[in-house]
Design a protein around this motif. Structure first.
Motif, PDB file in Angstrom:
ATOM      1  N   ASP A 286      -4.003  -1.215 -16.528  1.00 26.28           N
ATOM      2  CA  ASP A 286      -4.290  -2.542 -15.989  1.00 26.28           C
ATOM      3  C   ASP A 286      -5.594  -2.524 -15.197  1.00 26.28           C
ATOM      4  N   ALA A 287      -5.820  -1.466 -14.428  1.00 32.02           N
ATOM      5  CA  ALA A 287      -7.064  -1.348 -13.658  1.00 32.02           C
ATOM      6  C   ALA A 287      -8.272  -1.206 -14.581  1.00 32.02           C
TER       7      ALA A 287
ATOM      8  N   TYR B 216      -0.168   6.764 -11.471  1.00 29.61           N
ATOM      9  CA  TYR B 216      -0.230   5.299 -11.422  1.00 29.61           C
ATOM     10  C   TYR B 216       0.277   4.652 -12.710  1.00 29.61           C
TER      11      TYR B 216
ATOM     12  N   HIS C  83      -0.324   1.013 -14.129  1.00 30.97           N
ATOM     13  CA  HIS C  83      -1.365   0.399 -13.300  1.00 30.97           C
ATOM     14  C   HIS C  83      -2.762   0.924 -13.658  1.00 30.97           C
ATOM     15  N   THR C  84      -2.830   2.128 -14.219  1.00 29.06           N
ATOM     16  CA  THR C  84      -4.122   2.677 -14.624  1.00 29.06           C
ATOM     17  C   THR C  84      -4.726   1.855 -15.750  1.00 29.06           C
TER      18      THR C  84
ATOM     19  N   LYS D  97      -8.877  -5.220  -9.579  1.00 32.64           N
ATOM     20  CA  LYS D  97      -7.490  -5.636  -9.340  1.00 32.64           C
ATOM     21  C   LYS D  97      -6.703  -4.573  -8.585  1.00 32.64           C
ATOM     22  N   HIS D  98      -6.998  -3.310  -8.821  1.00 31.52           N
ATOM     23  CA  HIS D  98      -6.283  -2.194  -8.199  1.00 31.52           C
ATOM     24  C   HIS D  98      -7.308  -1.262  -7.547  1.00 31.52           C
TER      25      HIS D  98
ATOM     26  N   SER E  17       0.426   3.551  -3.111  1.00 29.60           N
ATOM     27  CA  SER E  17      -0.867   4.240  -3.113  1.00 29.60           C
ATOM     28  C   SER E  17      -0.913   5.315  -2.035  1.00 29.60           C
TER      29      SER E  17
ATOM     30  N   ASN F 162      -7.296   1.070  -5.318  1.00 24.65           N
ATOM     31  CA  ASN F 162      -7.021   2.496  -5.174  1.00 24.65           C
ATOM     32  C   ASN F 162      -7.053   3.234  -6.509  1.00 24.65           C
ATOM     33  N   VAL F 163      -6.726   2.547  -7.587  1.00 21.42           N
ATOM     34  CA  VAL F 163      -6.867   3.121  -8.934  1.00 21.42           C
ATOM     35  C   VAL F 163      -8.344   3.136  -9.308  1.00 21.42           C
TER      36      VAL F 163
ATOM     37  N   GLN G 149       0.797  -1.223   0.000  1.00 21.96           N
ATOM     38  CA  GLN G 149       0.000   0.000   0.000  1.00 21.96           C
ATOM     39  C   GLN G 149       0.832   1.277   0.000  1.00 21.96           C
TER      40      GLN G 149
END
Length: 105
Positions: free
Chosen positions: A73-74, A67, A70-71, A80-81, A41, A83-84, A38
């Motif tokens: 991917d989310a 991010y 990861h953005t 999966k993410h 994030s 916080n995103v 975490q």
């Protein structure tokens, strides 16, 4: 830049224990803690709250850029993410989240 590179540009969070998020009615939404899995994030949200005072659409847009990979991917893997996903929801639903930052004792 990649997420790891973006994190290097953000202020340190060594003195932060956690960050709590609340909706506009004051209802608790989530906690991001300073613990493995975490910390990235926490750094992003801490930066956004310090810069914007809250997590609104403008802050969320910057957060999604931070991010980086990861953005995408989310977006392709909802859930999966978390916080995103929350930042995407802030933009999509025109939300605003207040935050309380807790320093380590």
């Amino acid at each position: 830049m990649a997420f790891a590179e973006n994190l290097q540009q953000l202020p340190g969070i060594a003195n932060i224990e956690k960050l709590e998020l609340f909706d506009t009615e004051g209802k608790f939404v989530a906690t991001i803690e300073n613990k493995p899995g975490q910390t990235g994030s926490l750094a992003v949200y801490h930066h956004l709250v310090r810069k914007y005072g809250a997590i609104d659409a403008t802050a969320a847009a910057e957060g999604l850029l931070l991010y980086a990979e990861h953005t995408k991917d989310a977006e392709n893997n909802p859930g999966k993410h978390a916080n995103v996903d929350r930042l995407l929801a802030v933009i999509r639903n025109k939300l605003a989240l207040a935050a309380k930052i807790h320093a380590k004792a």
